[in-house]
Design an enzyme around this catalytic site. Structure first.
Site: not given
Length: 168
Positions: A27, A48, A96, A123
């Site tokens: 990612y 990605e 991530d 996150c």
């Protein structure tokens, strides 16, 4: 920008790089973490799913004259197993993921590849906890988690977790 530097610095610290390692950045977006890692590693592979992000990552690598980083378009859960089949062994894997967390197939691949360290940038604390449970059940130990307040005055917080492979 100040907190971004803190986040990336903690990611590099947790990766524990000596300059000899092969790192996979899942990612990877436009490659900012990959390029930070590449300054301290032998080789970095970034993946990605967004083609435009990989174009930007490759441009960023060229602009910064970073020759030890390669980027590929695709889903991490598809590309990384293919890299494994090609003989690419990772000493460190950095993830991530989006708010939904890591794809279960990616977590399975990480457990199969058995890197010495996994650095998880998150996150979303709930998906971080879920994915750490999978990695811990698969032979990793969470050593430390550092929160980074990237978005002051909101409920959102980034976290960076360092996991090491159990040697027993």
């Amino acid at each position: 920008p100040v907190q971004t530097e803190v986040l990336y610095g903690k990611t590099v610290e947790y990766a524990g790089l000596s300059g000899k390692e092969t790192v996979i950045d899942a990612y990877c977006g436009i490659g900012t973490i990959s390029l930070f890692l590449a300054q301290h590693a032998d080789q970095v592979y970034g993946v990605e799913i967004v083609p435009e992000a990989i174009e930007d990552a490759r441009s960023n690598a060229l602009l910064n004259e970073m020759k030890n980083v390669k980027f590929e378009v695709g889903a991490s859960e598809d590309v990384i197993p293919r890299w494994k089949e090609q003989g690419i062994e990772a000493d460190v894997i950095v993830v991530d993921p989006p708010r939904k967390g890591c794809d279960p197939r990616l977590l399975d691949t990480i457990l199969e590849m058995k890197p010495e360290r996994v650095v998880y940038v998150s996150c979303n604390p709930s998906t971080l906890a879920r994915d750490l449970r999978v990695l811990e059940d698969g032979g990793y130990r969470t050593v430390e988690v550092t929160p980074v307040d990237m978005f002051p005055h909101t409920v959102h917080v980034e976290s960076v977790a360092m996991l090491v492979r159990n040697t027993e």
